[in-house]
Every structure is written in structure tokens, then in C-alpha cells.
Enzyme design. Structure first.
Site, PDB file in Angstrom:
ATOM      1  N   THR A 172      -5.539  -7.764  10.167  1.00  0.00           N
ATOM      2  CA  THR A 172      -5.804  -6.411   9.659  1.00  0.00           C
ATOM      3  C   THR A 172      -5.413  -5.357  10.699  1.00  0.00           C
ATOM      4  O   THR A 172      -4.747  -4.369  10.379  1.00  0.00           O
ATOM      5  CB  THR A 172      -7.314  -6.260   9.322  1.00  0.00           C
ATOM      6  OG1 THR A 172      -7.674  -7.304   8.423  1.00  0.00           O
ATOM      7  CG2 THR A 172      -7.612  -4.915   8.704  1.00  0.00           C
ATOM      8  N   GLU A 180      -9.736  -9.765  -7.757  1.00  0.00           N
ATOM      9  CA  GLU A 180      -8.708  -8.757  -7.477  1.00  0.00           C
ATOM     10  C   GLU A 180      -7.559  -8.825  -8.497  1.00  0.00           C
ATOM     11  O   GLU A 180      -7.030  -7.798  -8.918  1.00  0.00           O
ATOM     12  CB  GLU A 180      -8.181  -8.946  -6.044  1.00  0.00           C
ATOM     13  CG  GLU A 180      -9.272  -8.628  -5.018  1.00  0.00           C
ATOM     14  CD  GLU A 180      -8.817  -8.747  -3.567  1.00  0.00           C
ATOM     15  OE1 GLU A 180      -7.651  -9.151  -3.319  1.00  0.00           O
ATOM     16  OE2 GLU A 180      -9.621  -8.422  -2.683  1.00  0.00           O
ATOM     17  N   TYR A 222     -12.354  -1.801  -3.523  1.00  0.00           N
ATOM     18  CA  TYR A 222     -12.900  -2.083  -2.180  1.00  0.00           C
ATOM     19  C   TYR A 222     -14.432  -2.071  -2.166  1.00  0.00           C
ATOM     20  O   TYR A 222     -15.027  -1.805  -1.113  1.00  0.00           O
ATOM     21  CB  TYR A 222     -12.346  -1.079  -1.163  1.00  0.00           C
ATOM     22  CG  TYR A 222     -10.954  -1.410  -0.653  1.00  0.00           C
ATOM     23  CD1 TYR A 222     -10.675  -2.642  -0.067  1.00  0.00           C
ATOM     24  CD2 TYR A 222      -9.920  -0.479  -0.726  1.00  0.00           C
ATOM     25  CE1 TYR A 222      -9.405  -2.949   0.415  1.00  0.00           C
ATOM     26  CE2 TYR A 222      -8.645  -0.773  -0.236  1.00  0.00           C
ATOM     27  CZ  TYR A 222      -8.403  -2.019   0.328  1.00  0.00           C
ATOM     28  OH  TYR A 222      -7.153  -2.312   0.815  1.00  0.00           O
ATOM     29  N   HIS A 226      -1.948  -5.618   1.552  1.00  0.00           N
ATOM     30  CA  HIS A 226      -3.274  -6.225   1.381  1.00  0.00           C
ATOM     31  C   HIS A 226      -3.080  -7.616   0.786  1.00  0.00           C
ATOM     32  O   HIS A 226      -2.143  -7.838   0.021  1.00  0.00           O
ATOM     33  CB  HIS A 226      -4.129  -5.386   0.412  1.00  0.00           C
ATOM     34  CG  HIS A 226      -5.366  -6.099  -0.044  1.00  0.00           C
ATOM     35  ND1 HIS A 226      -6.530  -6.085   0.674  1.00  0.00           N
ATOM     36  CD2 HIS A 226      -5.589  -6.895  -1.120  1.00  0.00           C
ATOM     37  CE1 HIS A 226      -7.429  -6.834   0.060  1.00  0.00           C
ATOM     38  NE2 HIS A 226      -6.877  -7.331  -1.046  1.00  0.00           N
ATOM     39  N   LYS A 264       0.824  -1.210   0.000  1.00  0.00           N
ATOM     40  CA  LYS A 264       0.000   0.000   0.000  1.00  0.00           C
ATOM     41  C   LYS A 264       0.867   1.273   0.000  1.00  0.00           C
ATOM     42  O   LYS A 264       2.073   1.201   0.254  1.00  0.00           O
ATOM     43  CB  LYS A 264      -0.917  -0.030   1.227  1.00  0.00           C
ATOM     44  CG  LYS A 264      -1.892  -1.213   1.224  1.00  0.00           C
ATOM     45  CD  LYS A 264      -2.837  -1.142   2.412  1.00  0.00           C
ATOM     46  CE  LYS A 264      -3.785  -2.330   2.415  1.00  0.00           C
ATOM     47  NZ  LYS A 264      -4.834  -2.196   3.443  1.00  0.00           N
ATOM     48  N   ARG A 277       2.457  -6.768   9.369  1.00  0.00           N
ATOM     49  CA  ARG A 277       1.636  -5.706   9.961  1.00  0.00           C
ATOM     50  C   ARG A 277       2.032  -5.428  11.404  1.00  0.00           C
ATOM     51  O   ARG A 277       2.056  -4.273  11.824  1.00  0.00           O
ATOM     52  CB  ARG A 277       0.161  -6.076   9.834  1.00  0.00           C
ATOM     53  CG  ARG A 277      -0.349  -5.890   8.396  1.00  0.00           C
ATOM     54  CD  ARG A 277      -1.682  -6.542   8.207  1.00  0.00           C
ATOM     55  NE  ARG A 277      -2.340  -6.144   6.970  1.00  0.00           N
ATOM     56  CZ  ARG A 277      -3.422  -6.771   6.495  1.00  0.00           C
ATOM     57  NH1 ARG A 277      -3.924  -7.795   7.143  1.00  0.00           N
ATOM     58  NH2 ARG A 277      -3.983  -6.362   5.376  1.00  0.00           N
ATOM     59  N   ARG A 294      -1.500 -14.606   4.002  1.00  0.00           N
ATOM     60  CA  ARG A 294      -2.235 -13.914   5.069  1.00  0.00           C
ATOM     61  C   ARG A 294      -1.543 -14.100   6.424  1.00  0.00           C
ATOM     62  O   ARG A 294      -1.563 -13.217   7.267  1.00  0.00           O
ATOM     63  CB  ARG A 294      -3.692 -14.372   5.106  1.00  0.00           C
ATOM     64  CG  ARG A 294      -4.479 -13.818   3.913  1.00  0.00           C
ATOM     65  CD  ARG A 294      -5.898 -14.298   3.871  1.00  0.00           C
ATOM     66  NE  ARG A 294      -6.717 -13.687   4.911  1.00  0.00           N
ATOM     67  CZ  ARG A 294      -7.226 -12.458   4.851  1.00  0.00           C
ATOM     68  NH1 ARG A 294      -6.989 -11.683   3.809  1.00  0.00           N
ATOM     69  NH2 ARG A 294      -7.972 -12.001   5.821  1.00  0.00           N
ATOM     70  N   ASN A 339      -1.875  -0.213   7.015  1.00  0.00           N
ATOM     71  CA  ASN A 339      -1.365  -1.516   7.462  1.00  0.00           C
ATOM     72  C   ASN A 339      -0.462  -2.192   6.425  1.00  0.00           C
ATOM     73  O   ASN A 339      -0.341  -3.399   6.380  1.00  0.00           O
ATOM     74  CB  ASN A 339      -2.524  -2.419   7.910  1.00  0.00           C
ATOM     75  CG  ASN A 339      -3.525  -2.692   6.803  1.00  0.00           C
ATOM     76  OD1 ASN A 339      -3.375  -2.185   5.693  1.00  0.00           O
ATOM     77  ND2 ASN A 339      -4.534  -3.496   7.081  1.00  0.00           N
ATOM     78  N   PHE A 381     -15.289   2.882   7.270  1.00  0.00           N
ATOM     79  CA  PHE A 381     -13.928   3.209   6.829  1.00  0.00           C
ATOM     80  C   PHE A 381     -13.779   3.303   5.306  1.00  0.00           C
ATOM     81  O   PHE A 381     -12.688   3.534   4.794  1.00  0.00           O
ATOM     82  CB  PHE A 381     -12.931   2.186   7.402  1.00  0.00           C
ATOM     83  CG  PHE A 381     -13.211   0.743   7.023  1.00  0.00           C
ATOM     84  CD1 PHE A 381     -12.737   0.211   5.838  1.00  0.00           C
ATOM     85  CD2 PHE A 381     -13.953  -0.086   7.872  1.00  0.00           C
ATOM     86  CE1 PHE A 381     -12.987  -1.110   5.490  1.00  0.00           C
ATOM     87  CE2 PHE A 381     -14.205  -1.412   7.539  1.00  0.00           C
ATOM     88  CZ  PHE A 381     -13.725  -1.923   6.342  1.00  0.00           C
TER      89      PHE A 381
HETATM   90  P1  CMP Z   1      -7.337  -4.595   3.793  1.00  0.00           P
HETATM   91  O1  CMP Z   1      -6.928  -5.956   4.184  1.00  0.00           O
HETATM   92  O2  CMP Z   1      -6.735  -4.024   2.556  1.00  0.00           O
HETATM   93  O3  CMP Z   1      -8.952  -4.543   3.665  1.00  0.00           O
HETATM   94  C1  CMP Z   1      -9.697  -3.373   3.875  1.00  0.00           C
HETATM   95  C2  CMP Z   1      -8.873  -2.224   4.407  1.00  0.00           C
HETATM   96  O4  CMP Z   1      -9.603  -1.171   5.011  1.00  0.00           O
HETATM   97  C3  CMP Z   1      -7.990  -2.765   5.517  1.00  0.00           C
HETATM   98  O5  CMP Z   1      -6.976  -3.588   5.008  1.00  0.00           O
HETATM   99  C4  CMP Z   1      -7.520  -1.458   6.159  1.00  0.00           C
HETATM  100  O6  CMP Z   1      -6.479  -0.837   5.414  1.00  0.00           O
HETATM  101  C5  CMP Z   1      -8.771  -0.587   6.028  1.00  0.00           C
HETATM  102  N1  CMP Z   1      -9.527  -0.479   7.293  1.00  0.00           N
HETATM  103  C6  CMP Z   1      -9.642   0.633   8.033  1.00  0.00           C
HETATM  104  N2  CMP Z   1     -10.409   0.429   9.105  1.00  0.00           N
HETATM  105  C7  CMP Z   1     -10.797  -0.866   9.074  1.00  0.00           C
HETATM  106  C8  CMP Z   1     -11.613  -1.684   9.933  1.00  0.00           C
HETATM  107  N3  CMP Z   1     -12.161  -1.206  11.039  1.00  0.00           N
HETATM  108  N4  CMP Z   1     -11.780  -2.968   9.591  1.00  0.00           N
HETATM  109  C9  CMP Z   1     -11.215  -3.467   8.455  1.00  0.00           C
HETATM  110  N5  CMP Z   1     -10.455  -2.731   7.613  1.00  0.00           N
HETATM  111  C10 CMP Z   1     -10.228  -1.439   7.919  1.00  0.00           C
END
Ligand code: CMP
Length: 139
Positions: free
Chosen positions: A92, A127, A50, A116, A10, A103, A86, A113, A58
Site C-alpha cells: 500500500t 467488492e 471503503y 486497488h 484509481k 505502486r 497483490r 497509489n 484516512f
Molecule cells: P487501498 O489498497 O485501496 O486500501 C485503502 C486505501 O486508503 C489505500 O489503498 C490508500 O489509497 C488509502 N490510504 C491512505 N492512507 C492510508 C494508510 N495510512 N493506510 C492504508 N491505506 C491508506
């Protein structure tokens, strides 16, 4: 089972010079990088990516963040690679991520974070096709 997954380094990972760190961890784990490029998503492209999160609190913020600078997108290949990648990424929320994960070590908040990864075979397909065309998907 041999699978493919999509990985994104990211904008926070790219701007903090973590591309090499992430790639090193993938290669050390025996995960094959089957395609790789740098992109800068527009807000619309980030929203499309997304889409499953549309309506969540978010959604606006994460799509602003993902369109704030360049990202590196990769297709990863290997046995059980969705789950294995993962595990390397960690949860996350970096505060809940296991020690030694990307992470846990590098994320600065739940949004920024660093990486992805697709969470299922079905989402990986969507994706990968979102960012790569058939000429770029080698096999
Ligand atoms: P990612 O795994 O890319 O999937 C969705 C993204 O939204 C997540 O990582 C974070 O970068 C962002 N995000 C921000 N807040 C939240 C949340 N509360 N729960 C999940 N994803 C979040």
C-alpha cells in the site's frame, strides 16, 4: 485454487494514462480480465466501498480521492490471483513496495497509489458484487 479478485485503476492511474500499463502487466502475468468498465464513484459510493476503513484517519480523504474522477474496475481471474495480483501491485505504501511493482514505480503517495486489489476471498466477493451485476459477471 482458481479465484476471482477485484482490481481498480484509481483516479490517479486513469488521469496519468496508466490504464494500458496496468493491463499490460496483468496480461503479461497470465491473469485473465473477466470484466472491465470505467466508472465515476460518488462520495457515497466510495464510502460504501471503503466501509471497512470507516473511522480511520484516512477515510474522508481516500473517499474524496476515489470520487474525484473516473476509475477502471476489473474482475481478474486465475489460480491464486488474489495473492498474485497483490504481488504485482506492491505494498500500500509505495515506499515499502518491492522494486518493479506498480505502486513502487508509479504511486506518488500512500493514498494516490494507482491501484486497488481485494485482500481476501471474502472481500473479493463483496467488492466484485459492489461494482458488477450478475449479467456482467460472465462465469
Ligand atoms: P487501498 O489498497 O485501496 O486500501 C485503502 C486505501 O486508503 C489505500 O489503498 C490508500 O489509497 C488509502 N490510504 C491512505 N492512507 C492510508 C494508510 N495510512 N493506510 C492504508 N491505506 C491508506
Amino acid at each position: 485454487m482458481r479465484e476471482k479478485t477485484l482490481s481498480i485503476i484509481k483516479p490517479d492511474g486513469v488521469s496519468r494514462n496508466l490504464i494500458g500499463e496496468v493491463v499490460k502487466r496483468l496480461e503479461s502475468a497470465g491473469i485473465e480480465i473477466a470484466a472491465m468498465k470505467m466508472i465515476w464513484m460518488t462520495k457515497e459510493q466510495a464510502k460504501g466501498f471503503y466501509k471497512v476503513h470507516e473511522g480511520k484517519p484516512f477515510y474522508e480523504s481516500v473517499t474524496d480521492f476515489m470520487s474525484s474522477g473516473p476509475s477502471v474496475v476489473m474482475i481478474l481471474k486465475g489460480d491464486d490471483v488474489i495473492k498474485r495480483y497483490r504481488k504485482i501491485m506492491g505494498a500500500t505504501n509505495y515506499e515499502e513496495a518491492e522494486e518493479g511493482t506498480i505502486r513502487r514505480e508509479f504511486a506518488t503517495d500512500i493514498e494516490k497509489n494507482v491501484v486497488h486489489g481485494s485482500d481476501s476471498v471474502e472481500n473479493a466477493k463483496f467488492e466484485i458484487n459492489y461494482f458488477f451485476n450478475s449479467l456482467e459477471i460472465l462465469k
